[in-house]
Design a protein around this motif. Structure first.
Motif, mmCIF file in Angstrom:
data_model
loop_
_atom_site.group_PDB
_atom_site.id
_atom_site.type_symbol
_atom_site.label_atom_id
_atom_site.label_comp_id
_atom_site.label_asym_id
_atom_site.label_seq_id
_atom_site.Cartn_x
_atom_site.Cartn_y
_atom_site.Cartn_z
ATOM 1 N N MET A 1 0.844 -1.169 0.000
ATOM 2 C CA MET A 1 0.000 0.000 0.000
ATOM 3 C C MET A 1 0.895 1.240 0.000
ATOM 4 O O MET A 1 1.901 1.290 0.693
ATOM 5 C CB MET A 1 -0.899 -0.001 1.235
ATOM 6 N N ILE A 2 0.497 2.191 -0.795
ATOM 7 C CA ILE A 2 1.212 3.461 -0.863
ATOM 8 C C ILE A 2 0.231 4.560 -0.479
ATOM 9 O O ILE A 2 -0.877 4.619 -1.012
ATOM 10 C CB ILE A 2 1.753 3.718 -2.290
ATOM 11 N N ARG A 3 0.661 5.420 0.439
ATOM 12 C CA ARG A 3 -0.182 6.533 0.862
ATOM 13 C C ARG A 3 0.503 7.834 0.499
ATOM 14 O O ARG A 3 1.719 7.939 0.463
ATOM 15 C CB ARG A 3 -0.401 6.494 2.376
ATOM 16 N N THR A 4 -0.313 8.844 0.240
ATOM 17 C CA THR A 4 0.208 10.173 -0.043
ATOM 18 C C THR A 4 -0.673 11.204 0.637
ATOM 19 O O THR A 4 -1.858 10.954 0.902
ATOM 20 C CB THR A 4 0.278 10.439 -1.564
ATOM 21 N N SER A 5 -0.093 12.339 0.923
ATOM 22 C CA SER A 5 -0.865 13.409 1.553
ATOM 23 C C SER A 5 -1.578 14.267 0.513
ATOM 24 O O SER A 5 -2.359 15.148 0.871
ATOM 25 C CB SER A 5 0.057 14.283 2.406
ATOM 26 N N LEU A 6 -1.327 14.012 -0.763
ATOM 27 C CA LEU A 6 -1.982 14.765 -1.823
ATOM 28 C C LEU A 6 -3.345 14.177 -2.123
ATOM 29 O O LEU A 6 -3.545 12.960 -2.033
ATOM 30 C CB LEU A 6 -1.130 14.757 -3.093
ATOM 31 N N GLY A 7 -4.257 15.025 -2.537
ATOM 32 C CA GLY A 7 -5.591 14.570 -2.895
ATOM 33 C C GLY A 7 -5.601 13.878 -4.243
ATOM 34 O O GLY A 7 -4.680 14.024 -5.055
ATOM 35 N N ALA A 8 -6.658 13.115 -4.512
ATOM 36 C CA ALA A 8 -6.774 12.385 -5.773
ATOM 37 C C ALA A 8 -6.835 13.330 -6.970
ATOM 38 O O ALA A 8 -6.450 12.963 -8.082
ATOM 39 C CB ALA A 8 -7.993 11.484 -5.749
ATOM 40 N N ASP A 9 -7.303 14.563 -6.758
ATOM 41 C CA ASP A 9 -7.350 15.530 -7.860
ATOM 42 C C ASP A 9 -5.945 16.026 -8.219
ATOM 43 O O ASP A 9 -5.707 16.456 -9.345
ATOM 44 C CB ASP A 9 -8.264 16.704 -7.510
ATOM 45 N N GLN A 10 -4.999 15.966 -7.291
ATOM 46 C CA GLN A 10 -3.630 16.401 -7.553
ATOM 47 C C GLN A 10 -2.744 15.254 -8.034
ATOM 48 O O GLN A 10 -1.846 15.450 -8.842
ATOM 49 C CB GLN A 10 -3.003 17.009 -6.290
ATOM 50 N N LEU A 11 -2.984 14.054 -7.486
ATOM 51 C CA LEU A 11 -2.157 12.906 -7.828
ATOM 52 C C LEU A 11 -3.026 11.653 -7.746
ATOM 53 O O LEU A 11 -3.349 11.180 -6.655
ATOM 54 C CB LEU A 11 -0.970 12.806 -6.854
ATOM 55 N N ASP A 12 -3.419 11.131 -8.928
ATOM 56 C CA ASP A 12 -4.277 9.946 -8.930
ATOM 57 C C ASP A 12 -3.463 8.695 -8.626
ATOM 58 O O ASP A 12 -2.249 8.736 -8.444
ATOM 59 C CB ASP A 12 -5.031 9.820 -10.252
ATOM 60 N N VAL A 13 -4.137 7.556 -8.547
ATOM 61 C CA VAL A 13 -3.503 6.303 -8.132
ATOM 62 C C VAL A 13 -2.358 5.902 -9.073
ATOM 63 O O VAL A 13 -1.249 5.615 -8.613
ATOM 64 C CB VAL A 13 -4.552 5.171 -8.000
ATOM 65 N N PRO A 14 -2.560 5.865 -10.401
ATOM 66 C CA PRO A 14 -1.441 5.483 -11.274
ATOM 67 C C PRO A 14 -0.245 6.440 -11.154
ATOM 68 O O PRO A 14 0.909 6.007 -11.161
ATOM 69 C CB PRO A 14 -2.029 5.521 -12.680
ATOM 70 N N ALA A 15 -0.505 7.730 -11.014
ATOM 71 C CA ALA A 15 0.589 8.704 -10.884
ATOM 72 C C ALA A 15 1.319 8.526 -9.550
ATOM 73 O O ALA A 15 2.534 8.708 -9.474
ATOM 74 C CB ALA A 15 0.043 10.126 -11.001
ATOM 75 N N THR A 16 0.589 8.149 -8.501
ATOM 76 C CA THR A 16 1.212 7.901 -7.205
ATOM 77 C C THR A 16 2.151 6.705 -7.289
ATOM 78 O O THR A 16 3.286 6.756 -6.804
ATOM 79 C CB THR A 16 0.139 7.650 -6.127
ATOM 80 N N VAL A 17 1.706 5.624 -7.921
ATOM 81 C CA VAL A 17 2.539 4.427 -8.079
ATOM 82 C C VAL A 17 3.763 4.759 -8.936
ATOM 83 O O VAL A 17 4.889 4.364 -8.616
ATOM 84 C CB VAL A 17 1.719 3.267 -8.683
ATOM 85 N N ALA A 18 3.556 5.506 -10.027
ATOM 86 C CA ALA A 18 4.676 5.875 -10.897
ATOM 87 C C ALA A 18 5.693 6.745 -10.153
ATOM 88 O O ALA A 18 6.902 6.567 -10.305
ATOM 89 C CB ALA A 18 4.154 6.606 -12.132
ATOM 90 N N ALA A 19 5.204 7.661 -9.321
ATOM 91 C CA ALA A 19 6.115 8.509 -8.538
ATOM 92 C C ALA A 19 6.911 7.675 -7.542
ATOM 93 O O ALA A 19 8.113 7.895 -7.354
ATOM 94 C CB ALA A 19 5.323 9.597 -7.813
ATOM 95 N N TYR A 20 6.256 6.703 -6.922
ATOM 96 C CA TYR A 20 6.949 5.834 -5.969
ATOM 97 C C TYR A 20 8.026 5.016 -6.681
ATOM 98 O O TYR A 20 9.149 4.892 -6.203
ATOM 99 C CB TYR A 20 5.956 4.914 -5.261
ATOM 100 N N LYS A 21 7.682 4.468 -7.833
ATOM 101 C CA LYS A 21 8.655 3.664 -8.579
ATOM 102 C C LYS A 21 9.805 4.520 -9.102
ATOM 103 O O LYS A 21 10.912 4.026 -9.283
ATOM 104 C CB LYS A 21 7.975 2.933 -9.724
ATOM 105 N N SER A 22 9.561 5.796 -9.340
ATOM 106 C CA SER A 22 10.635 6.662 -9.842
ATOM 107 C C SER A 22 11.682 6.949 -8.772
ATOM 108 O O SER A 22 12.769 7.439 -9.083
ATOM 109 C CB SER A 22 10.058 7.971 -10.394
#
Length: 170
Positions: A1-22
């Motif tokens: 599970m990956i959590r972020t403090s940003l809202g879904a309108d700022q960073l959606d699920v695929p972008a969150t996973v991509a940012a984590y992998k980067s």
């Protein structure tokens, strides 16, 4: 599970996973700066400005390396079509894939023109033999004699990809 403090309108699920992998790219860059390619050793500074200057120089060195790798991809084992391959992935959660072109390069160990592929390190070692020497004779110490090595075909190809002319560089 990956959590972020940003809202879904700022960073959606695929972008969150991509940012984590980067983050792996950041770790690879730091490892490259300190050990693998650039060999920037720890320097112990006790002044805030010197620490910042050291970090800036490390980041600039990595930026130059990044640009060199981008331009030299046809001569390296690096994947030239990674963006297209990543875009074709159904989800960023899926394992990253190499393009067909990169797999063909890996299998043949040859570039498109038939020349052997290199790692970034071996290519830098080969380019390290290009020399630009200025000398003079004891008869006339004021007269400069400029001697440049003639690049090998491999070095000439790399210098062309980098858009560098060693005769015009000092």
């Amino acid at each position: 599970m990956i959590r972020t403090s940003l809202g879904a309108d700022q960073l959606d699920v695929p972008a969150t996973v991509a940012a984590y992998k980067s983050l792996a790219n950041v770790e690879r860059a730091f490892r490259s700066i300190k050990t693998v390619d650039l060999h920037v050793r720890p320097v112990f500074h006790y002044n805030t400005e010197r620490v910042r200057a050291h970090v800036l120089l490390c980041m600039l060195a990595y930026y130059v390396e990044w640009h060199m790798r981008e331009h030299l991809k046809p001569m390296l084992f690096d994947d030239e079509f990674i963006e297209q391959t990543q875009a074709a992935r159904a989800s960023p959660v899926n394992k990253a894939l190499r393009s067909d072109h990169a797999r063909a390069k890996d299998a043949s160990k040859r570039a498109d023109d038939g020349s052997p592929l290199h790692s970034f390190r071996t290519l830098l070692q080969d380019l390290g033999t290009v020399a630009y020497n200025i000398t003079s004779t004891s008869l006339n110490p004021n007269a400069k004699i400029v001697i440049t090595t003639r690049p090998t075909p491999l070095q000439a190809k790399a210098l062309t990809l980098l858009d560098v002319n060693p005769a015009c560089s000092q």
